[in-house]
Design a protein around this motif. Structure first.
Motif, PDB file in Angstrom:
ATOM      1  N   LEU A   1     -25.577  10.078 -24.849  1.00 30.21           N
ATOM      2  CA  LEU A   1     -26.595  10.053 -23.800  1.00 30.21           C
ATOM      3  C   LEU A   1     -28.000  10.075 -24.401  1.00 30.21           C
ATOM      4  N   LEU A   2     -28.210  10.906 -25.416  1.00 29.09           N
ATOM      5  CA  LEU A   2     -29.532  10.997 -26.036  1.00 29.09           C
ATOM      6  C   LEU A   2     -29.883   9.715 -26.778  1.00 29.09           C
ATOM      7  N   LEU A   3     -28.908   9.095 -27.420  1.00 26.31           N
ATOM      8  CA  LEU A   3     -29.167   7.835 -28.119  1.00 26.31           C
ATOM      9  C   LEU A   3     -29.612   6.743 -27.160  1.00 26.31           C
ATOM     10  N   LEU A   4     -28.968   6.676 -26.003  1.00 26.90           N
ATOM     11  CA  LEU A   4     -29.222   5.583 -25.068  1.00 26.90           C
ATOM     12  C   LEU A   4     -30.363   5.867 -24.100  1.00 26.90           C
ATOM     13  N   GLN A   5     -30.756   7.127 -23.963  1.00 26.72           N
ATOM     14  CA  GLN A   5     -31.759   7.468 -22.956  1.00 26.72           C
ATOM     15  C   GLN A   5     -33.058   8.016 -23.532  1.00 26.72           C
ATOM     16  N   THR A   6     -33.143   8.148 -24.846  1.00 22.62           N
ATOM     17  CA  THR A   6     -34.374   8.639 -25.464  1.00 22.62           C
ATOM     18  C   THR A   6     -34.707   7.786 -26.687  1.00 22.62           C
ATOM     19  N   ASN A   7     -35.880   8.047 -27.247  1.00 24.60           N
ATOM     20  CA  ASN A   7     -36.294   7.401 -28.497  1.00 24.60           C
ATOM     21  C   ASN A   7     -36.134   8.335 -29.697  1.00 24.60           C
ATOM     22  N   MET A   8     -35.352   9.395 -29.537  1.00 31.58           N
ATOM     23  CA  MET A   8     -35.140  10.334 -30.629  1.00 31.58           C
ATOM     24  C   MET A   8     -34.503   9.617 -31.818  1.00 31.58           C
ATOM     25  N   SER A   9     -34.887  10.015 -33.009  1.00 33.62           N
ATOM     26  CA  SER A   9     -34.268   9.441 -34.200  1.00 33.62           C
ATOM     27  C   SER A   9     -32.812   9.881 -34.275  1.00 33.62           C
ATOM     28  N   VAL A  10     -32.025   9.156 -35.059  1.00 40.01           N
ATOM     29  CA  VAL A  10     -30.609   9.491 -35.203  1.00 40.01           C
ATOM     30  C   VAL A  10     -30.445  10.904 -35.756  1.00 40.01           C
ATOM     31  N   ILE A  11     -31.260  11.270 -36.724  1.00 41.22           N
ATOM     32  CA  ILE A  11     -31.131  12.608 -37.294  1.00 41.22           C
ATOM     33  C   ILE A  11     -31.504  13.673 -36.269  1.00 41.22           C
ATOM     34  N   ASP A  12     -32.507  13.411 -35.441  1.00 41.84           N
ATOM     35  CA  ASP A  12     -32.877  14.378 -34.404  1.00 41.84           C
ATOM     36  C   ASP A  12     -31.775  14.523 -33.357  1.00 41.84           C
ATOM     37  N   VAL A  13     -31.143  13.406 -33.005  1.00 43.27           N
ATOM     38  CA  VAL A  13     -30.009  13.463 -32.079  1.00 43.27           C
ATOM     39  C   VAL A  13     -28.878  14.279 -32.703  1.00 43.27           C
ATOM     40  N   ALA A  14     -28.611  14.015 -33.968  1.00 45.40           N
ATOM     41  CA  ALA A  14     -27.547  14.741 -34.665  1.00 45.40           C
ATOM     42  C   ALA A  14     -27.797  16.242 -34.626  1.00 45.40           C
ATOM     43  N   LEU A  15     -29.018  16.652 -34.952  1.00 44.77           N
ATOM     44  CA  LEU A  15     -29.343  18.078 -34.979  1.00 44.77           C
ATOM     45  C   LEU A  15     -29.305  18.686 -33.579  1.00 44.77           C
ATOM     46  N   ALA A  16     -29.740  17.923 -32.570  1.00 44.85           N
ATOM     47  CA  ALA A  16     -29.735  18.421 -31.197  1.00 44.85           C
ATOM     48  C   ALA A  16     -28.325  18.614 -30.666  1.00 44.85           C
ATOM     49  N   CYS A  17     -27.353  18.000 -31.324  1.00 46.93           N
ATOM     50  CA  CYS A  17     -25.968  18.101 -30.868  1.00 46.93           C
ATOM     51  C   CYS A  17     -25.090  18.861 -31.863  1.00 46.93           C
TER      52      CYS A  17
END
Length: 334
Positions: free
Chosen positions: A278-294
């Motif tokens: 969801l974060l990958l497709l709905q935000t501009n967060m970097s992959v590493i930021d998505v990884a850390l957020a999850c």
């Protein structure tokens, strides 16, 4: 304020439809108005459909609706409801944003259904207001607009702003509007016409209870899963999860194997991967930021888990996204 009695009847409401709007949210908002008129025996409400260019517009289910005119007509209405849906977070139209701000300066009540809160936020119309959005979009909305107070309520009414989480929640929001303006008896009669057993208030939950979503009633298993859902960014270890539910690690393993056919660790990873998608497709967060957020410790570990589960890397997912299905917890347990 939304819910105040209008200066005259019928109350004219503009529905601004953007591409791929949610048909169920739209009809759930319109139909209570129609039935309120019918039950009351007089025209309390009128509704008017607009699209950005005044041309026919597709809902997310492919059904084409023909509006009365283009967006520039919204400045003629005191109540405006923006209807969005699939990929609402990607919608960009500076002309629409400007017209909505102009209507706001003229004193209009402005609201949104489903993912429409993303669009109102982009138009700077939710600054200082409380809002809600579909549960599947809540995490990405919080990442994109950390300064805006977003809740998981069924709907929110904050002065002249109103937002709805989508789906049939729009029905309850409009029933509450009818009740406030024209009395509970009329709203209850409209609700009965829909065979809608009760009018939910804004504090009702968006999501089904875990027991209903999973088809599982074991209280200790439900307690473990609740702990998992509440701790996606910083995952709890197996011993802590088991101890919080009054289980041994072995007992917890057996419960997951019996009811969900996977280990607790695997179930927890899948929860985090669904959130990551969801974060990958709905935000501009970097992959590493998505990884850390999850809760993943590195981009490489995250990418491997993601590829193993979804069949593509996070970067490929973002480059060639497939339509994002509405996900339920049941899908994680399927």
């Amino acid at each position: 304020m939304f819910g105040d009695m209008p200066a005259k009847l019928p109350q004219r409401i503009a529905f601004l439809l953007v591409p791929n709007f949610s048909m169920i949210a739209f009809t759930s908002a319109v139909e209570p108005l129609r039935l309120a008129n019918r039950v009351a025996g007089k025209e309390l409400y009128s509704w008017h459909l607009l699209s950005p260019d005044g041309k026919p517009i597709n809902a997310s289910n492919g059904i084409l609706l023909t509006p009365e005119g283009p967006t520039d007509q919204i400045v003629n209405f005191d109540t405006i409801i923006l209807c969005s849906g699939v990929n609402g977070h990607l919608y960009e139209d500076k002309n629409v944003f400007a017209l909505l701000r102009r209507a706001d300066r003229q004193g209009a009540d402005i609201g949104a259904l489903c993912t429409g809160a993303h669009i109102l936020a982009k138009a700077n119309l939710l600054n200082g207001y409380r809002c809600t959005i579909h549960w599947e979009n809540l995490a990405s909305f919080a990442e994109n607009f950390p300064e805006i107070e977003a809740t998981s309520e069924l709907f929110e009414i904050d002065r002249n702003r109103f937002t709805c989480s989508g789906g049939t929640a729009a029905l309850d929001m409009m029933l509450n509007l009818i009740s406030q303006q024209h009395g509970h008896e009329l709203a209850a009669a409209v609700s009965e016409q829909f065979i809608h057993e009760r009018i939910r208030d804004r504090h009702d939950h968006q999501r089904m209870a875990l027991t209903a979503r999973l088809g599982v009633r074991h209280p200790k298993l439900i307690q473990v899963i609740q702990q998992m859902e509440a701790n996606l960014e910083e995952p709890l270890d197996r011993a802590d999860l088991a101890e919080a539910a009054g289980l041994s690690s072995r007992q917890m393993e057996r419960l997951f194997a019996k009811y969900l056919h996977r280990s607790p660790a695997r179930y927890y990873v899948e929860l985090r991967l669904h959130r990551a998608r969801l974060l990958l497709l709905q935000t501009n967060m970097s992959v590493i930021d998505v990884a850390l957020a999850c809760g993943f410790v590195s981009a490489s570990h995250f990418s491997k888990c993601y590829r193993d589960f979804f069949g593509k890397t996070p970067r490929r997912e973002r480059a060639t996204p497939t339509p994002l299905p509405r996900m339920s917890m049941a899908s994680a347990a399927a």
